[in-house]
Scaffold this motif. Structure first.
Motif, PDB file in Angstrom:
ATOM      1  N   GLY A 145     -33.638  21.483  22.161  1.00  0.00           N
ATOM      2  CA  GLY A 145     -33.439  21.306  23.602  1.00  0.00           C
ATOM      3  C   GLY A 145     -32.927  22.522  24.325  1.00  0.00           C
ATOM      4  N   LYS A 146     -32.782  23.654  23.644  1.00  0.00           N
ATOM      5  CA  LYS A 146     -32.282  24.873  24.271  1.00  0.00           C
ATOM      6  C   LYS A 146     -33.359  25.952  24.208  1.00  0.00           C
ATOM      7  N   LEU A 147     -33.382  26.768  25.250  1.00  0.00           N
ATOM      8  CA  LEU A 147     -34.366  27.843  25.337  1.00  0.00           C
ATOM      9  C   LEU A 147     -33.653  29.178  25.147  1.00  0.00           C
ATOM     10  N   TYR A 148     -34.169  29.988  24.212  1.00  0.00           N
ATOM     11  CA  TYR A 148     -33.590  31.298  23.914  1.00  0.00           C
ATOM     12  C   TYR A 148     -34.626  32.367  24.284  1.00  0.00           C
ATOM     13  N   GLY A 149     -34.133  33.525  24.784  1.00  0.00           N
ATOM     14  CA  GLY A 149     -35.028  34.604  25.184  1.00  0.00           C
ATOM     15  C   GLY A 149     -34.632  35.929  24.586  1.00  0.00           C
ATOM     16  N   GLY A 150     -35.596  36.862  24.571  1.00  0.00           N
ATOM     17  CA  GLY A 150     -35.334  38.203  24.095  1.00  0.00           C
ATOM     18  C   GLY A 150     -35.018  38.246  22.608  1.00  0.00           C
ATOM     19  N   PRO A 151     -34.146  39.175  22.198  1.00  0.00           N
ATOM     20  CA  PRO A 151     -33.801  39.291  20.774  1.00  0.00           C
ATOM     21  C   PRO A 151     -33.163  38.017  20.211  1.00  0.00           C
ATOM     22  N   LEU A 152     -32.454  37.272  21.085  1.00  0.00           N
ATOM     23  CA  LEU A 152     -31.831  36.032  20.620  1.00  0.00           C
ATOM     24  C   LEU A 152     -32.880  35.017  20.199  1.00  0.00           C
ATOM     25  N   ALA A 153     -34.057  35.066  20.849  1.00  0.00           N
ATOM     26  CA  ALA A 153     -35.125  34.133  20.480  1.00  0.00           C
ATOM     27  C   ALA A 153     -35.590  34.397  19.051  1.00  0.00           C
ATOM     28  N   VAL A 154     -35.747  35.676  18.704  1.00  0.00           N
ATOM     29  CA  VAL A 154     -36.174  36.015  17.340  1.00  0.00           C
ATOM     30  C   VAL A 154     -35.108  35.606  16.332  1.00  0.00           C
ATOM     31  N   ALA A 155     -33.829  35.892  16.666  1.00  0.00           N
ATOM     32  CA  ALA A 155     -32.739  35.555  15.742  1.00  0.00           C
ATOM     33  C   ALA A 155     -32.645  34.041  15.533  1.00  0.00           C
ATOM     34  N   LYS A 156     -32.760  33.295  16.648  1.00  0.00           N
ATOM     35  CA  LYS A 156     -32.669  31.843  16.526  1.00  0.00           C
ATOM     36  C   LYS A 156     -33.871  31.269  15.789  1.00  0.00           C
ATOM     37  N   ALA A 157     -35.030  31.848  15.954  1.00  0.00           N
ATOM     38  CA  ALA A 157     -36.209  31.375  15.236  1.00  0.00           C
ATOM     39  C   ALA A 157     -36.054  31.606  13.740  1.00  0.00           C
ATOM     40  N   ARG A 158     -35.561  32.800  13.387  1.00  0.00           N
ATOM     41  CA  ARG A 158     -35.321  33.065  11.968  1.00  0.00           C
ATOM     42  C   ARG A 158     -34.269  32.096  11.402  1.00  0.00           C
ATOM     43  N   GLU A 159     -33.212  31.856  12.206  1.00  0.00           N
ATOM     44  CA  GLU A 159     -32.162  30.934  11.754  1.00  0.00           C
ATOM     45  C   GLU A 159     -32.727  29.530  11.533  1.00  0.00           C
ATOM     46  N   ALA A 160     -33.579  29.074  12.459  1.00  0.00           N
ATOM     47  CA  ALA A 160     -34.182  27.754  12.309  1.00  0.00           C
ATOM     48  C   ALA A 160     -35.113  27.712  11.105  1.00  0.00           C
ATOM     49  N   ARG A 161     -35.878  28.798  10.901  1.00  0.00           N
ATOM     50  CA  ARG A 161     -36.780  28.848   9.735  1.00  0.00           C
ATOM     51  C   ARG A 161     -35.991  28.790   8.434  1.00  0.00           C
ATOM     52  N   ASP A 162     -34.923  29.568   8.347  1.00  0.00           N
ATOM     53  CA  ASP A 162     -34.125  29.569   7.117  1.00  0.00           C
ATOM     54  C   ASP A 162     -33.438  28.212   6.914  1.00  0.00           C
ATOM     55  N   GLY A 163     -33.027  27.614   8.034  1.00  0.00           N
ATOM     56  CA  GLY A 163     -32.401  26.294   7.909  1.00  0.00           C
ATOM     57  C   GLY A 163     -33.366  25.253   7.369  1.00  0.00           C
ATOM     58  N   THR A 164     -34.605  25.280   7.831  1.00  0.00           N
ATOM     59  CA  THR A 164     -35.593  24.328   7.308  1.00  0.00           C
ATOM     60  C   THR A 164     -35.937  24.642   5.859  1.00  0.00           C
ATOM     61  N   ALA A 165     -35.858  25.900   5.462  1.00  0.00           N
ATOM     62  CA  ALA A 165     -36.096  26.235   4.052  1.00  0.00           C
ATOM     63  C   ALA A 165     -35.012  25.606   3.176  1.00  0.00           C
ATOM     64  N   THR A 166     -33.744  25.727   3.650  1.00  0.00           N
ATOM     65  CA  THR A 166     -32.649  25.088   2.907  1.00  0.00           C
ATOM     66  C   THR A 166     -32.815  23.573   2.896  1.00  0.00           C
ATOM     67  N   LEU A 167     -33.192  23.027   4.054  1.00  0.00           N
ATOM     68  CA  LEU A 167     -33.381  21.577   4.144  1.00  0.00           C
ATOM     69  C   LEU A 167     -34.533  21.121   3.263  1.00  0.00           C
ATOM     70  N   ALA A 168     -35.588  21.947   3.162  1.00  0.00           N
ATOM     71  CA  ALA A 168     -36.715  21.599   2.295  1.00  0.00           C
ATOM     72  C   ALA A 168     -36.275  21.542   0.834  1.00  0.00           C
ATOM     73  N   ALA A 169     -35.421  22.514   0.433  1.00  0.00           N
ATOM     74  CA  ALA A 169     -34.904  22.471  -0.939  1.00  0.00           C
ATOM     75  C   ALA A 169     -34.070  21.209  -1.168  1.00  0.00           C
ATOM     76  N   LEU A 170     -33.273  20.841  -0.145  1.00  0.00           N
ATOM     77  CA  LEU A 170     -32.469  19.624  -0.258  1.00  0.00           C
ATOM     78  C   LEU A 170     -33.362  18.392  -0.343  1.00  0.00           C
ATOM     79  N   MET A 171     -34.411  18.346   0.491  1.00  0.00           N
ATOM     80  CA  MET A 171     -35.326  17.204   0.460  1.00  0.00           C
ATOM     81  C   MET A 171     -36.067  17.130  -0.876  1.00  0.00           C
ATOM     82  N   ASP A 172     -36.384  18.287  -1.436  1.00  0.00           N
ATOM     83  CA  ASP A 172     -37.059  18.295  -2.734  1.00  0.00           C
ATOM     84  C   ASP A 172     -36.134  17.749  -3.826  1.00  0.00           C
ATOM     85  N   TRP A 173     -34.857  18.165  -3.782  1.00  0.00           N
ATOM     86  CA  TRP A 173     -33.879  17.630  -4.747  1.00  0.00           C
ATOM     87  C   TRP A 173     -33.637  16.148  -4.504  1.00  0.00           C
ATOM     88  N   ARG A 174     -33.667  15.725  -3.245  1.00  0.00           N
ATOM     89  CA  ARG A 174     -33.423  14.321  -2.874  1.00  0.00           C
ATOM     90  C   ARG A 174     -34.490  13.387  -3.435  1.00  0.00           C
TER      91      ARG A 174
END
Length: 712
Positions: free
Chosen positions: A74-103
């Protein structure tokens, strides 16, 4: 009582369907686990593509380009923060995917646990029913089947507890994974905390139950049977021993190795260890117990029929059977106790295991009752065969008619042992002659008293003898003994008068020892709380210190934000966080100061004679309390006191007090914060100790009043 089909449906639902429910939940979670993993992997792939696209469009010279935008949560990020937040979200889903796989590994555990628990339930139900039914065919089969179940049941219950616990934990942890998937919000953390408490409580309960089941497998040695009596040698009772040995020879039964006579108890035989009172002498082997008062008031053929009945238990191997069965029965009972002790702490998860054990006990109990009836009828028939059906029937009826006179005489002597006559056997006879015997018909539905076995109702036993219960039989059984009936003891004993006085002395010595022990217990109980008032004070200091410390911590956070700001956060947002931190600091510091300023007010005063409650105009005497219960809450303990109508109702003192008065229901409600130095159990134990001490003092005062000599 529920009908048998309804009870069977309830048993199957509890023991089989509940574990199957865990299995079905596991299957459902398995499907959901795959779907959740697929959704998270798809989201990860999408975010990876977004990151790649943003990185490809970002200027190579490092200049910020606010045309780069990324929307997330629900939040919009721009400029360099957009790239940083996108990477953060991607890494978070990678961790969540590992958790879901273990689950995904959890649902198979739930399925396996539910299947094992349900399968064990079916196995125990079928095996228990079949072995119990087979046990109705012979007592050897009953002992063998129950012995097998005694070895297998604890292991089956332990495995079922492990399986059910594993399934439950897997289900709860799987569902807790959804909270992680949605983000660790405040409510999510609370739910995770609740789940952790539930899992921890279940694991602790399971561990305790398993330890208890392990102890239940230990060898069991029955305690000696206490008997108030003394052994009687052949030289002291030549006539009695001749009667016993003659009956044993005619019946082809083993003769007893010892005969014990006393004032209490009925006719019975045992083959286990015995401890005689007073004195504590030990006996073992085949022992026949005979009550002297019954020997004095019953006819010779009635006594012979009863002794023959008891000897028939030796002939049928009943005493040996009882000694073999008792350790098995005790071992199964201890297994159930181990599960029941932890059942509540496991949120009802051990209900199927407990119901299974109770089912097994019930099935075998019915088989035991079957053989008990069969053997009692056989022993009655054996007694009638060497005397007569009339004598055996009269003996059964007369035993019930005489018992109240014996009990009344011994109860009066126990109430005032110093005033008791020196020969209680003669006193029983005098009481029976003066008052008459009970109507035998009033005792037709009762069974004969026995220290280790059960007996069918007297009506059924006489019916099995083939003797009709008519007026003549009832009249003969209820005939008042003649005053000279005591003389028939001379046919059994060399010195009947001396033996009766010795048995009376034994009885009175045991009564005095019991009274002395009880008196000492009362004095110890009364002295346990002392004579000084105990003031209970609220323990507000730790709460105040915690609030003050938390307020100080938020103050430090606010100061750090004011000086250094919050990197990566807009000034407007940082100001909001600063104001919130300051508000929390002021609120918590103020609350802590308020709590600390209250000090440690008095919440209750425990007096030796009563309970003093702040806010009431009078002390509530312990003896005036009809009932008292306590309920724990987040703030402490709520104590409710019920006062009977004849007790003066307390009034509220002026001022603000937490105590509540319900005059209509006669209930005084006292909310009490946990006193300093006490937890909930300690507080409850302290109140119970003061009530017990007051009751002990009341009993001691009554005993002292009875012992005081009357004025001349």
């Amino acid at each position: 009582m529920p009908s048998r089909p309804r009870a069977l449906v309830g048993l199957v639902a509890t023991t089989v369907l509940l574990p199957l429910a865990l299995l079905l939940v596991g299957l459902w979670e398995g499907r959901r686990g795959l779907d959740d993993l697929a959704a998270v992997m798809a989201e990860h792939d999408r975010l990876a593509q977004v990151v790649a696209d943003l990185e490809a469009r970002a200027p190579r010279d490092g200049r910020p380009d606010f045309r780069l935008q990324f929307r997330h949560d629900g939040k919009l990020y721009g400029g360099p923060l957009a790239v940083a937040k996108a990477r953060e979200a991607r890494d978070g889903t990678a961790t969540l995917a590992a958790l879901m796989d273990w689950r995904r590994a959890l649902p198979p555990i739930a399925v396996a646990g539910g299947a094992v628990a349900a399968g064990l339930s079916l196995l125990v139900l079928v095996a228990g029913a079949l072995l119990a039914r087979r046990g109705r065919g012979s007592r050897e089969a009953l002992v063998g089947g129950f012995s097998l179940m005694r070895r297998l049941l604890p292991a089956a219950l332990a495995l079922q507890i492990v399986a059910a616990t594993a399934a439950f934990v897997a289900v709860v942890v799987f569902e807790a994974g959804l909270l992680v998937q949605g983000g660790l919000t405040g409510d999510g953390m609370k739910l995770i905390g609740i789940a952790a408490v539930a899992v921890g409580a279940t694991l602790l309960a399971a561990g305790g139950a398993l330890l208890g089941l392990r102890r239940a497998l230990d060898a069991f040695e029955p305690d000696p049977l206490p008997i108030l009596g003394r052994p009687i040698a052949p030289a002291e009772a030549p006539g009695l021993w001749r009667l016993v040995e003659g009956l044993a020879e005619r019946m082809g039964a083993l003769r007893p190795e010892a005969v014990v006579v006393g004032l209490t108890g009925g006719f019975f035989v045992t083959a286990g260890p015995v401890e005689l009172e007073p004195g504590g002498a030990r006996l073992a082997g085949r022992i026949l117990h005979l009550p002297l008062p019954s020997l004095a008031v019953m006819r010779g053929d009635e006594t012979a029929a009863i002794i023959a009945h008891e000897l028939a238990h030796y002939a049928g191997g009943d005493t040996a059977y009882s000694q073999r069965f008792l350790p098995i029965y005790a071992g199964v009972g201890r297994s159930l106790d181990a599960v029941a002790a932890r059942e509540r702490g496991a949120l009802g998860l051990f209900g199927p295991s407990l119901r299974l054990g109770l089912f097994v006990m019930e099935r075998f109990h019915l088989a035991v009752r079957h053989w008990s009836r069969v053997r009692e009828f056989a022993a009655d028939a054996a007694g009638a065969a060497v005397t007569s059906r009339d004598a055996a029937a009269r003996a059964l009826l007369r035993t019930g008619a005489v018992a109240p006179r014996i009990a009344e005489t011994l109860a009066a002597a126990a109430e005032a042992p110093d005033a008791a006559p020196p020969d209680l056997v003669a006193a029983v006879l005098d009481h029976a002659v003066a008052r008459g015997l009970d109507d035998p018909a009033a005792h037709l539905e009762t069974g004969q008293a026995h220290p280790t076995d059960t007996h069918p109702p007297t009506r059924d036993r006489i019916g099995a003898l083939g003797r009709a219960i008519d007026a003549d039989l009832l009249a003969a059984a209820g005939l008042t003994p003649p005053p000279h009936a005591l003389g028939q003891l001379a046919a059994y004993f060399a010195d009947p008068a001396g033996l009766c006085r010795s048995a009376t002395a034994d009885f009175l010595e045991a009564v005095r020892a019991r009274d002395a022990a009880f008196h000492a217990h009362l004095e110890t109980t009364a002295a346990a709380v002392g004579t000084e008032d105990r003031v209970l004070r609220a323990n507000h200091r730790p709460r105040g210190l915690v609030l003050a410390a938390a307020g100080g911590l938020f103050g430090v956070v606010a100061l750090a934000i004011a000086v250094f700001g919050i990197p990566g956060m807009l000034p407007r947002e940082a100001t909001v966080v600063l104001v919130a931190s300051l508000a929390l600091a002021v609120l918590m510091l103020g609350a802590g100061a308020l709590v600390l300023s209250r000090g440690e007010p008095v919440v209750l005063v425990l007096k030796p004679d009563g309970l003093a409650v702040p806010g009431l105009d009078r002390t509530i005497a312990w003896d005036d309390i009809a009932d008292l219960d306590m309920t724990g809450n987040h703030a402490g303990i709520v104590t409710r006191v019920l006062l009977p109508p004849e007790v003066r109702w307390p009034e509220r003192r002026p001022g603000r007090h937490a105590v509540k008065l319900d005059a209509k229901r006669r209930i005084v409600t006292v909310p009490v914060p946990l006193p300093r130095g006490l937890d909930r159990q300690g507080f409850a134990d302290l109140i119970a100790a003061y009530r017990a001490a007051a009751e002990a003092r009341r009993i001691l005062a009554g005993a002292s009043a009875r012992l005081e000599p009357e004025p001349a």
